[in-house]
Design an enzyme around this catalytic site. Structure first.
Site, PDB file in Angstrom:
ATOM      1  CG  ASP A  54      -1.983   0.968   1.222  1.00 49.37           C
ATOM      2  OD1 ASP A  54      -2.157   1.679   0.084  1.00 49.37           O
ATOM      3  OD2 ASP A  54      -2.967   1.044   1.972  1.00 49.37           O
TER       4      ASP A  54
ATOM      5  CG  ASP B  12      -2.905   3.387  -3.516  1.00 47.39           C
ATOM      6  OD1 ASP B  12      -3.977   2.979  -3.794  1.00 47.39           O
ATOM      7  OD2 ASP B  12      -3.068   3.785  -2.371  1.00 47.39           O
ATOM      8  CD  GLU B  13      -5.256  -1.731  -1.080  1.00 47.51           C
ATOM      9  OE1 GLU B  13      -5.501  -2.474  -0.023  1.00 47.51           O
ATOM     10  OE2 GLU B  13      -5.998  -0.898  -1.450  1.00 47.51           O
TER      11      GLU B  13
END
Length: 523
Positions: free
Chosen positions: A11, A105-106
């Protein structure tokens, strides 16, 4: 080895805000809030400096302004975020062929599928190397959780924030989960949590103690059984490399409820065009057109029409959306409109005669719509953060017309070079001229229609010649060489906003550590 830490969850830390701080030296170490800027806007991501004041993602932007009035409020720049995300995802694919992206983003990674030994030492080495590589390639930081399941790996990355690594070893799962809120478990939303609260169940330990039979009685067999297994620390969900989208859509939320019927029709036509643009960018077509209408009283309805075959023709989608909106009474006012396409396919199978006729009619309607929009000055009403970024580009087009510059927009001046919009109003635009690898730059003001000032593409976060990257995000920026005011002051306000963020970017918690973390690494 059962329970071995072979699942990695990455993350990125406060992704959008951190990218903006890396791109804008004058904002490093200062509160930055990214999202919709209008009265109905919401926060997409807040920097850790802004979170100190209680600002968090999905918060109403109006509340964020009250909590942290001196922050820099910026529109999202998805062109930049996608480039950074692509670099990060390439790094993840070097670890394993099984990478499951959840958002820009993850992502989850199955390390075992990539040949990593199923031991704590091997997992730690991979996680630390990944964090180092991400900083070297992007200049940003990410937090890593490693565990034997997706659920536990995600919990680990949340506890590792910011810029840390947490490994949950086999045998520690129950002790780690026990004191946590039941909302920690996947699939427990507000409704489920309220049902459990009424039964006196608040924590994961209490969920486990209630027993499977009681959970099935409260929630039904499928949900109750799944919840009991997760409370036990057992999550059998595999890492899935392909997450195929089921639909593609575009939405707008309006600052003021729209009651004018012509305006509603024009907005639907524009949303249909934007939806098809996204459809084509994804290389897809679809056979079902859907519209979404949220009324003044927050009641929401949808209408759909299934075509004869999949299409990516903007005229066909516009025409179908127009027919659908004609069946909806909007006279009392609408606050949100949306157009989507579902039943996606990788090919187009059209009834050429029927759809050609539809397209011809739609082209005439679209031309009239665009002419009307030009005459009306392009009425405001964006929806999601990415739409705000698109509007920034649209608003900057058109030679000889006054342009509207949104805070955070990339610009280039023929004399002063690259910069970004700090604010605008009353026919003037304020620009700070700096680059990601420079010192904080000077601020200058121009007329909004100054021909020397043009919108530009985002600069890379690291110097193209592989020179030094941006300063660490935790460091305060040097004072501006010309003694200008704090860059967060005087940030422009824009009447347009975003309905909500496109993902869970930057939604992680602070750096606190919890129990049951046998291996914790932090720089």
């Amino acid at each position: 080895m059962r329970g071995a830490p072979t699942i990695l969850h990455l993350d990125m830390d406060a992704f959008y805000a951190s990218a903006e701080q890396a791109a804008k030296p004058s904002l490093r170490g200062k509160p930055v809030i990214v999202g919709g800027l209008g009265p109905r806007g919401v926060v997409a991501t807040a920097s850790y400096e802004a979170r100190v004041f209680g600002v968090h993602s999905a918060m109403a932007m109006a509340q964020a302004r009250r909590l942290c009035p001196n922050a820099a409020f910026l529109i999202p720049r998805f062109a930049l975020y996608r480039k950074v995300s692509d670099s990060v995802m390439r790094l993840l694919h070097t670890l394993s062929p099984l990478v499951e992206p959840l958002s820009l983003d993850e992502a989850f990674v199955d390390l075992e599928a990539g040949g990593t030994e199923a031991t704590v030492e091997a997992a730690r080495a991979v996680g630390e190397r990944l964090r180092t590589d991400i900083r070297a390639v992007t200049g940003l930081t990410g937090s890593v959780g490693l565990a034997g399941s997706k659920m536990l790996a995600k919990i680990g990355s949340e506890q590792a924030k910011p810029d840390g690594l947490v490994i949950i070893e086999p045998g520690t799962e129950r002790d780690l989960l026990g004191p946590m809120s039941v909302r920690t478990l996947p699939g427990v939303g507000p409704a489920t949590a309220e049902t459990l609260r009424r039964a006196g169940i608040h924590t994961v330990a209490e969920t486990r103690e209630a027993g499977e039979a009681e959970l099935v009685r409260l929630l039904g067999r499928a949900h109750g059984t799944s919840l009991f297994l997760m409370a036990e620390g057992r999550d059998e969900r595999p890492v899935v490399a392909e997450r195929d989208a089921k639909s593609i859509s575009a939405e707008d939320t309006f600052d003021v409820d729209v009651t004018d019927r012509t305006r509603v029709q024009l907005e639907i036509a524009r949303l249909a065009d934007r939806c098809v643009r996204r459809l084509r960018e994804a290389g897809r077509s679809g056979r079902t057109v859907v519209i979404k209408v949220r009324r003044y009283d927050f009641s929401t309805l949808t209408r759909s029409e299934t075509l004869r075959g999949p299409t990516d023709d903007p005229g066909v989608v516009r025409e179908a959306a127009a027919r659908l909106i004609d069946s909806v009474d909007t006279t009392a006012g609408v606050r949100l409109l949306g157009v989507g396409v579902s039943g996606l396919a990788d090919y187009t199978q059209e009834d050429l005669f029927a759809q050609a006729a539809q397209a011809a009619q739609a082209a005439q309607a679209a031309q009239a719509a665009h002419e009307a929009l030009e005459g009306a000055g392009h009425p405001p009403g964006p929806e999601r953060p990415e739409a705000v970024g698109e509007r920034a580009e649209e608003a900057s087009e058109g030679a000889g017309k006054p342009r509207h510059w949104l805070p955070g927009t990339d610009v280039r001046h023929t004399e002063y070079g690259a910069g970004w919009v700090q604010g605008s109003g009353v026919g003037r635009v304020t620009v700070r001229f700096e680059e990601p690898w420079s010192r904080p730059g000077r601020v200058r003001t121009f007329a909004v229609d100054d021909p020397a000032l043009e919108p530009s593409e985002p600069l890379p976060l690291l110097r193209p010649d592989a020179g030094p990257g941006p300063a660490p995000q935790g460091e305060a920026a040097d004072p501006s060489p010309d003694g200008t005011t704090d860059p967060a002051e005087g940030m422009g306000r824009d009447p347009r906003e975003a309905e909500g963020p496109d993902g869970s970017a930057g939604a992680g918690g602070g750096p606190g550590q919890g129990p049951g973390q046998p291996v914790t690494s932090r720089p």
